[in-house]
Scaffold this motif. Structure first.
Motif, mmCIF file in Angstrom:
data_model
loop_
_atom_site.group_PDB
_atom_site.id
_atom_site.type_symbol
_atom_site.label_atom_id
_atom_site.label_comp_id
_atom_site.label_asym_id
_atom_site.label_seq_id
_atom_site.Cartn_x
_atom_site.Cartn_y
_atom_site.Cartn_z
ATOM 1 N N ALA A 89 74.978 -14.487 -63.378
ATOM 2 C CA ALA A 89 73.714 -14.631 -64.099
ATOM 3 C C ALA A 89 73.881 -14.274 -65.575
ATOM 4 C CB ALA A 89 72.645 -13.737 -63.475
ATOM 5 N N LEU A 90 73.156 -15.007 -66.404
ATOM 6 C CA LEU A 90 73.026 -14.656 -67.811
ATOM 7 C C LEU A 90 71.640 -14.028 -67.935
ATOM 8 C CD1 LEU A 90 74.214 -14.735 -70.686
ATOM 9 C CD2 LEU A 90 73.070 -16.937 -70.985
ATOM 10 N N VAL A 91 71.605 -12.770 -68.347
ATOM 11 C CA VAL A 91 70.359 -12.006 -68.364
ATOM 12 C C VAL A 91 69.935 -11.731 -69.805
ATOM 13 C CG1 VAL A 91 69.212 -9.902 -67.556
ATOM 14 C CG2 VAL A 91 71.091 -10.889 -66.213
ATOM 15 N N LYS A 92 68.721 -12.164 -70.119
ATOM 16 C CA LYS A 92 68.165 -11.913 -71.446
ATOM 17 C C LYS A 92 67.237 -10.708 -71.334
ATOM 18 C CE LYS A 92 66.052 -14.519 -75.194
ATOM 19 N NZ LYS A 92 65.432 -15.804 -75.537
ATOM 20 N N THR A 93 67.548 -9.662 -72.105
ATOM 21 C CA THR A 93 66.713 -8.455 -72.121
ATOM 22 C C THR A 93 66.213 -8.244 -73.544
ATOM 23 O OG1 THR A 93 68.441 -6.863 -72.716
ATOM 24 C CG2 THR A 93 68.235 -7.418 -70.372
ATOM 25 N N GLU A 94 65.441 -7.191 -73.707
ATOM 26 C CA GLU A 94 64.965 -6.837 -75.046
ATOM 27 C C GLU A 94 66.133 -6.463 -75.956
ATOM 28 O OE1 GLU A 94 60.750 -4.785 -73.955
ATOM 29 O OE2 GLU A 94 62.547 -3.900 -73.049
ATOM 30 N N LYS A 95 67.232 -6.008 -75.376
ATOM 31 C CA LYS A 95 68.404 -5.572 -76.140
ATOM 32 C C LYS A 95 69.378 -6.715 -76.454
ATOM 33 C CE LYS A 95 67.918 -1.038 -76.314
ATOM 34 N NZ LYS A 95 67.350 -0.476 -77.498
ATOM 35 N N GLU A 147 64.478 -12.940 -69.127
ATOM 36 C CA GLU A 147 64.849 -14.213 -68.501
ATOM 37 C C GLU A 147 66.148 -14.048 -67.726
ATOM 38 O OE1 GLU A 147 65.046 -18.891 -70.006
ATOM 39 O OE2 GLU A 147 65.105 -17.294 -71.489
ATOM 40 N N VAL A 148 66.247 -14.753 -66.612
ATOM 41 C CA VAL A 148 67.478 -14.797 -65.822
ATOM 42 C C VAL A 148 67.900 -16.260 -65.764
ATOM 43 C CG1 VAL A 148 68.578 -14.300 -63.611
ATOM 44 C CG2 VAL A 148 66.772 -12.800 -64.439
ATOM 45 N N LEU A 149 69.084 -16.539 -66.263
ATOM 46 C CA LEU A 149 69.594 -17.917 -66.281
ATOM 47 C C LEU A 149 70.773 -18.069 -65.337
ATOM 48 C CD1 LEU A 149 69.570 -18.209 -70.153
ATOM 49 C CD2 LEU A 149 67.909 -19.209 -68.624
#
Length: 149
Positions: A89-95, A147-149
């Motif tokens: 997974a490619l994980v988009k966080t606030e960081k 987001e989780v891609l």
């Protein structure tokens, strides 16, 4: 090309570069060990040869580890859409972006950059199984998964 594919290919390129460096360094150390000439000091020859052999062994281990990482990366389908945080997974966080794959650190693709981290890393352990909108605790702060891609 999707963002996830871009990051995946950046990881692959980084790994290939590291593999080539480890292979070249291993071969150079072996060549150095083979070319050690006996000196009048006697023990100096054996010490130099042993040091070159140790260096070769170190690069050989790095080479083997990198090939294993490439195999792990190869088992990930960058086109697969994920709904939960898991390996691949490619994980988009606030960081920022985290690619749950192999531990090679910051990789720069053409579209963006991400931290490539192992699923067993402490931060990945906090994210695993979470979905978009959920939070996880990291460094005594709550972080949201955007987001989780």
């Amino acid at each position: 090309m999707t963002l996830k594919e871009d990051i995946y290919h950046a990881c692959l390129k980084t790994l290939d570069d590291k593999i080539e460096i480890a292979k070249s360094s291993m071969e150079a150390a072996q060549e150095s060990a083979n070319n050690e000439t006996k000196s009048s000091a006697g023990d100096k020859y054996e010490t130099g040869r042993a040091m070159s052999q140790n260096e070769r062994d170190m690069y050989a281990k790095q080479f083997t580890d990198l090939l294993h990482q490439k195999k792990v990366l190869g088992s990930i389908d960058p086109k697969k859409k994920m709904s939960t945080v898991e390996s691949g997974a490619l994980v988009k966080t606030e960081k920022g972006l985290f690619f749950i794959s192999i531990s090679i650190g910051l990789v720069r693709g053409k579209m963006n950059q991400a931290m490539a981290i192992s699923p067993i890393s402490p931060i990945a352990q906090q994210m695993l199984g979470k979905r978009e909108g959920e939070t996880f605790d990291w460094m005594k702060k709550s972080e949201q998964i955007l987001e989780v891609l």
